[in-house]
Design a protein around this motif. Structure first.
Motif, PDB file in Angstrom:
ATOM      1  N   TYR A  85      19.106  39.514 -44.626  1.00 47.39           N
ATOM      2  CA  TYR A  85      19.873  39.654 -43.432  1.00 47.39           C
ATOM      3  C   TYR A  85      20.346  38.309 -42.763  1.00 47.39           C
ATOM      4  O   TYR A  85      21.601  38.264 -42.388  1.00 47.39           O
ATOM      5  CB  TYR A  85      19.247  40.378 -42.396  1.00 47.39           C
ATOM      6  N   ALA A  86      19.509  37.247 -42.981  1.00 50.40           N
ATOM      7  CA  ALA A  86      19.792  35.991 -42.253  1.00 50.40           C
ATOM      8  C   ALA A  86      20.194  34.908 -43.194  1.00 50.40           C
ATOM      9  O   ALA A  86      19.917  33.679 -43.040  1.00 50.40           O
ATOM     10  CB  ALA A  86      18.441  35.712 -41.467  1.00 50.40           C
ATOM     11  N   MET A  87      20.420  35.422 -44.317  1.00 49.19           N
ATOM     12  CA  MET A  87      20.771  34.643 -45.680  1.00 49.19           C
ATOM     13  C   MET A  87      22.092  34.204 -45.774  1.00 49.19           C
ATOM     14  O   MET A  87      23.019  35.013 -45.511  1.00 49.19           O
ATOM     15  CB  MET A  87      20.211  35.062 -46.987  1.00 49.19           C
ATOM     16  N   ARG A  88      22.314  32.867 -45.687  1.00 52.10           N
ATOM     17  CA  ARG A  88      23.646  32.345 -45.873  1.00 52.10           C
ATOM     18  C   ARG A  88      23.791  31.311 -46.705  1.00 52.10           C
ATOM     19  O   ARG A  88      22.893  30.515 -46.967  1.00 52.10           O
ATOM     20  CB  ARG A  88      24.412  32.189 -44.406  1.00 52.10           C
ATOM     21  N   GLY A  89      25.124  30.981 -47.369  1.00 56.38           N
ATOM     22  CA  GLY A  89      25.291  29.862 -48.251  1.00 56.38           C
ATOM     23  C   GLY A  89      26.309  30.054 -49.111  1.00 56.38           C
ATOM     24  O   GLY A  89      26.714  31.139 -49.404  1.00 56.38           O
ATOM     25  N   GLY A 131      27.801  43.259 -39.654  1.00 54.71           N
ATOM     26  CA  GLY A 131      26.999  42.183 -39.527  1.00 54.71           C
ATOM     27  C   GLY A 131      27.315  41.125 -38.640  1.00 54.71           C
ATOM     28  O   GLY A 131      28.496  40.786 -38.387  1.00 54.71           O
ATOM     29  N   LEU A 132      26.139  40.345 -38.321  1.00 53.58           N
ATOM     30  CA  LEU A 132      26.289  39.158 -37.342  1.00 53.58           C
ATOM     31  C   LEU A 132      25.195  38.231 -38.020  1.00 53.58           C
ATOM     32  O   LEU A 132      24.066  38.699 -38.319  1.00 53.58           O
ATOM     33  CB  LEU A 132      26.048  39.571 -35.864  1.00 53.58           C
ATOM     34  N   GLN A 133      25.480  36.895 -37.655  1.00 51.99           N
ATOM     35  CA  GLN A 133      24.588  36.074 -38.062  1.00 51.99           C
ATOM     36  C   GLN A 133      24.798  34.746 -36.973  1.00 51.99           C
ATOM     37  O   GLN A 133      26.076  34.126 -36.723  1.00 51.99           O
ATOM     38  CB  GLN A 133      24.950  35.114 -39.567  1.00 51.99           C
ATOM     39  N   TYR A 134      23.770  34.282 -36.771  1.00 51.00           N
ATOM     40  CA  TYR A 134      23.849  32.940 -35.684  1.00 51.00           C
ATOM     41  C   TYR A 134      23.092  31.839 -36.131  1.00 51.00           C
ATOM     42  O   TYR A 134      21.652  32.139 -36.400  1.00 51.00           O
ATOM     43  CB  TYR A 134      23.474  33.248 -34.348  1.00 51.00           C
ATOM     44  N   SER A 135      23.329  30.628 -36.210  1.00 51.29           N
ATOM     45  CA  SER A 135      22.427  29.550 -36.581  1.00 51.29           C
ATOM     46  C   SER A 135      22.372  28.683 -35.795  1.00 51.29           C
ATOM     47  O   SER A 135      23.072  28.380 -35.031  1.00 51.29           O
ATOM     48  CB  SER A 135      23.109  28.891 -38.041  1.00 51.29           C
ATOM     49  N   LEU A 136      20.929  28.240 -35.606  1.00 48.26           N
ATOM     50  CA  LEU A 136      20.806  27.047 -34.567  1.00 48.26           C
ATOM     51  C   LEU A 136      20.527  25.834 -35.278  1.00 48.26           C
ATOM     52  O   LEU A 136      19.176  25.980 -35.887  1.00 48.26           O
ATOM     53  CB  LEU A 136      19.658  27.558 -33.507  1.00 48.26           C
ATOM     54  N   PRO A 137      21.162  24.715 -35.435  1.00 47.38           N
ATOM     55  CA  PRO A 137      20.664  23.404 -35.877  1.00 47.38           C
ATOM     56  C   PRO A 137      19.408  22.663 -35.268  1.00 47.38           C
ATOM     57  O   PRO A 137      19.425  22.978 -34.067  1.00 47.38           O
ATOM     58  CB  PRO A 137      21.861  22.473 -35.961  1.00 47.38           C
ATOM     59  N   LEU A 138      18.574  22.286 -35.901  1.00 55.08           N
ATOM     60  CA  LEU A 138      17.329  21.796 -35.569  1.00 55.08           C
ATOM     61  C   LEU A 138      17.015  20.284 -36.060  1.00 55.08           C
ATOM     62  O   LEU A 138      17.578  20.157 -37.233  1.00 55.08           O
ATOM     63  CB  LEU A 138      15.842  22.609 -35.544  1.00 55.08           C
ATOM     64  N   ARG A 139      16.329  19.626 -35.467  1.00 55.99           N
ATOM     65  CA  ARG A 139      15.937  18.087 -35.984  1.00 55.99           C
ATOM     66  C   ARG A 139      17.230  17.417 -36.650  1.00 55.99           C
ATOM     67  O   ARG A 139      17.528  17.060 -37.619  1.00 55.99           O
ATOM     68  CB  ARG A 139      15.215  18.393 -37.154  1.00 55.99           C
ATOM     69  N   LYS A 140      18.202  17.255 -35.640  1.00 57.69           N
ATOM     70  CA  LYS A 140      19.343  16.383 -35.891  1.00 57.69           C
ATOM     71  C   LYS A 140      20.372  17.292 -37.043  1.00 57.69           C
ATOM     72  O   LYS A 140      20.867  16.507 -37.884  1.00 57.69           O
ATOM     73  CB  LYS A 140      19.171  15.140 -35.981  1.00 57.69           C
ATOM     74  N   GLY A 141      20.082  18.337 -37.076  1.00 59.45           N
ATOM     75  CA  GLY A 141      21.174  19.152 -38.295  1.00 59.45           C
ATOM     76  C   GLY A 141      20.367  19.348 -39.477  1.00 59.45           C
ATOM     77  O   GLY A 141      20.828  19.810 -40.424  1.00 59.45           O
ATOM     78  N   ASN A 142      19.019  18.749 -39.504  1.00 59.02           N
ATOM     79  CA  ASN A 142      18.357  18.594 -41.249  1.00 59.02           C
ATOM     80  C   ASN A 142      17.964  20.128 -41.264  1.00 59.02           C
ATOM     81  O   ASN A 142      17.627  20.496 -42.506  1.00 59.02           O
ATOM     82  CB  ASN A 142      17.346  17.576 -41.231  1.00 59.02           C
ATOM     83  N   ASP A 143      17.514  20.587 -40.186  1.00 60.80           N
ATOM     84  CA  ASP A 143      16.726  21.907 -40.451  1.00 60.80           C
ATOM     85  C   ASP A 143      17.951  23.052 -39.678  1.00 60.80           C
ATOM     86  O   ASP A 143      18.497  22.816 -38.813  1.00 60.80           O
ATOM     87  CB  ASP A 143      15.494  22.226 -39.674  1.00 60.80           C
ATOM     88  N   PRO A 154      34.285  32.742 -35.850  1.00 58.12           N
ATOM     89  CA  PRO A 154      35.009  32.660 -34.865  1.00 58.12           C
ATOM     90  C   PRO A 154      34.641  31.385 -33.923  1.00 58.12           C
ATOM     91  O   PRO A 154      35.488  30.716 -33.439  1.00 58.12           O
ATOM     92  CB  PRO A 154      34.959  33.868 -33.637  1.00 58.12           C
ATOM     93  N   VAL A 155      33.329  30.937 -33.723  1.00 60.84           N
ATOM     94  CA  VAL A 155      33.053  29.602 -33.078  1.00 60.84           C
ATOM     95  C   VAL A 155      31.828  29.320 -34.090  1.00 60.84           C
ATOM     96  O   VAL A 155      31.321  29.887 -34.888  1.00 60.84           O
ATOM     97  CB  VAL A 155      32.326  29.924 -31.755  1.00 60.84           C
ATOM     98  N   LYS A 156      31.642  27.907 -33.734  1.00 59.37           N
ATOM     99  CA  LYS A 156      30.680  27.283 -34.831  1.00 59.37           C
ATOM    100  C   LYS A 156      29.299  27.775 -34.806  1.00 59.37           C
ATOM    101  O   LYS A 156      28.896  28.175 -33.799  1.00 59.37           O
ATOM    102  CB  LYS A 156      30.645  25.702 -34.582  1.00 59.37           C
ATOM    103  N   ASN A 157      28.872  28.037 -35.929  1.00 57.86           N
ATOM    104  CA  ASN A 157      27.265  28.512 -36.235  1.00 57.86           C
ATOM    105  C   ASN A 157      27.258  30.109 -36.022  1.00 57.86           C
ATOM    106  O   ASN A 157      26.146  30.711 -35.915  1.00 57.86           O
ATOM    107  CB  ASN A 157      26.318  27.910 -35.300  1.00 57.86           C
ATOM    108  N   LEU A 158      28.328  30.849 -35.260  1.00 59.83           N
ATOM    109  CA  LEU A 158      28.379  32.343 -35.497  1.00 59.83           C
ATOM    110  C   LEU A 158      29.247  32.778 -36.393  1.00 59.83           C
ATOM    111  O   LEU A 158      30.606  32.623 -36.051  1.00 59.83           O
ATOM    112  CB  LEU A 158      28.837  32.614 -33.696  1.00 59.83           C
ATOM    113  N   GLY A 215      19.078  46.605 -39.258  1.00 63.32           N
ATOM    114  CA  GLY A 215      18.427  45.681 -40.000  1.00 63.32           C
ATOM    115  C   GLY A 215      18.412  44.295 -39.411  1.00 63.32           C
ATOM    116  O   GLY A 215      19.479  43.781 -39.034  1.00 63.32           O
ATOM    117  N   VAL A 216      17.326  43.531 -39.220  1.00 62.26           N
ATOM    118  CA  VAL A 216      17.268  42.215 -38.698  1.00 62.26           C
ATOM    119  C   VAL A 216      16.437  41.344 -39.641  1.00 62.26           C
ATOM    120  O   VAL A 216      15.615  41.789 -40.295  1.00 62.26           O
ATOM    121  CB  VAL A 216      16.906  42.333 -37.388  1.00 62.26           C
ATOM    122  N   GLY A 217      16.870  40.161 -39.353  1.00 67.65           N
ATOM    123  CA  GLY A 217      16.227  39.175 -40.064  1.00 67.65           C
ATOM    124  C   GLY A 217      16.058  37.620 -39.728  1.00 67.65           C
ATOM    125  O   GLY A 217      17.127  37.246 -38.824  1.00 67.65           O
ATOM    126  N   LEU A 218      14.867  36.953 -39.800  1.00 68.00           N
ATOM    127  CA  LEU A 218      15.178  35.605 -39.319  1.00 68.00           C
ATOM    128  C   LEU A 218      14.734  34.694 -40.804  1.00 68.00           C
ATOM    129  O   LEU A 218      13.694  35.014 -41.241  1.00 68.00           O
ATOM    130  CB  LEU A 218      13.952  35.439 -38.435  1.00 68.00           C
TER     131      LEU A 218
END
Length: 413
Positions: free
Chosen positions: A54-58, A207-219, A162-166, A268-271
């Protein structure tokens, strides 16, 4: 490189041949009930990770579990993913042991870019499967029971950022297939009974996915969610009865499926957490309210002890790539996962449940982005609180992820 391409084409031909044979499920009496054994639209990669997604992307995976993931694909590539499943089954009931083998084409999917932030996918994935054969002695004769068939989804979907990371997405599918359950009773005469369902319908999922960059985008921390609405199935359902002392077969309880058979609402929800583009960890939860879905048993054919329970599933998986730019072993992907499934089938107050664990490997083809994905899965299925039939599965999943530069413009020299 030529050898790798030949091997890939051979595997594809084998997959098509297995699919044509329609040997898609190992024999299990549990598939006799309801619509059979349900599938979750997982690829060979995802099965090696416990069935998460559910939270897999690439850009190198076709993730049918969440159409929002379609927005993330390399604009220069076209992805094909073909999966084969081979299964050994050991079962036991009242001290009687059995063994079975089956397999075939599992799925066929494609994924490509339409425009910036817009991707699409299409393919054929299973919805449910029926397959079993068993029998025994009765007073004055014998009886044998068998079932086959299943429902499939021919789908097409789009994902948009529509917007970055969403990103958001939707899948539309055409549901089709036929299931048949048969009983043959032989005494001084022979009686033959069948129950059939023929499904021709549509299906939808958002479906929907949202990503939050961490550690200057490395994570990257990603949350995903999907929703499939409750709907009435459309098709036909009927029973057939034949007695050797009678000259003709009788059709019993023929009806249109609309209003009598339903698919429940499903969420379904995933992290997932991606560490430095090397380690990915994900956990998923699925809930389907099957206890509220209508299902009309064919008179005289189905046990009144069968009913539906709410289905829920938890799964967790991990993938690790040591070093994509290093040695061949460093570029390999190592996967593992676990899951627990409280299924929708209930017989005589006993719910069908299964749990399992899996490992897998992604083997990159030298000189290309194509990957061969091999997975090994162990699954244990039984009923609770009373154990009726205990089943242990050993599955081998083989997927070929063709990643080709279809949209690259060659330079004129």
């Amino acid at each position: 490189m030529k050898l790798i391409k030949k091997i890939s084409l051979l595997l594809l031909a084998v997959a098509m041949g297995c699919g044509a044979a329609q040997a898609q499920i190992v024999s299990t009496p549990y598939s006799k009930m309801g619509y059979g054994m349900l599938n979750d639209n997982v690829s060979s990669i995802q099965r090696s990770m416990g069935g998460v997604g559910y939270a897999m992307r690439g850009g190198c995976i076709v993730n049918v579990m969440n159409p929002a993931s379609y927005a993330h694909v390399d604009s220069l590539t076209f992805l094909w993913d073909v999966g084969i499943d081979l299964t050994n089954l050991w079962s036991e009931e009242n001290g009687n042991k059995g063994y079975n083998f089956g397999g075939g084409l599992d799925y066929l999917t494609g994924h490509f870019k339409l425009a910036k932030g817009l991707g699409a996918s299409f393919g054929l994935v299973p919805y449910s499967s029926v397959g079993y054969s068993y029998g025994g002695d009765i007073t004055g004769g014998s009886d044998s029971r068998s079932g086959n068939g299943g429902f499939n989804q021919l789908y097409a979907g789009v994902g948009y950022e529509p917007v970055k990371n969403l990103s958001v997405g939707v899948n539309f599918a055409y549901l089709f297939g036929t299931t048949t359950n048969s009983t043959l009773i032989q005494t001084s005469s022979s009686s033959y009974f069948t129950r059939s369902m023929k499904l021709r319908d549509w299906n939808a999922q958002v479906g929907l996915q949202y990503s939050l960059p961490l550690r200057k985008g490395n994570d990257m921390l990603t949350v995903g969610a999907v929703y499939q609405p409750k709907k009435s199935f459309h098709g036909e359902s009927w029973g057939t009865s034949y007695d050797s002392q009678d000259a003709k077969a009788d059709t019993i309880d023929y009806m249109k499926m609309g209003g009598n058979y339903e698919q429940p609402a499903s969420i379904g929800v995933g992290l997932s957490y991606n560490l430095n583009r090397r380690l990915t960890i994900e956990a998923d939860y699925t809930y389907q309210q099957w206890s509220k879905a209508k299902y009309h048993p064919i008179s005289g054919f189905e046990s009144q002890d069968m009913r539906f329970d709410d289905r829920w599933k938890v799964a967790a998986g991990v993938q690790y790539t040591p070093n994509k730019r290093g040695s061949y072993v460093g570029a390999m992907m190592f996967r593992a996962g676990v899951f627990y499934n409280h299924d929708y089938l209930n017989y005589a107050g006993n719910n069908v449940r299964d749990y399992g664990a899996s490992i897998g490997f992604g083997l990159p083809a030298p000189g290309s982005k194509t990957t061969i994905n091999l997975g090994l899965e162990w699954r244990h299925r039984q009923t609770a609180p009373v154990r009726l039939i205990t089943e242990n599965y050993f599955n081998i999943t083989l997927g070929v992820n063709f990643n080709e530069l279809w949209f690259w413009k060659s330079r004129i020299r």
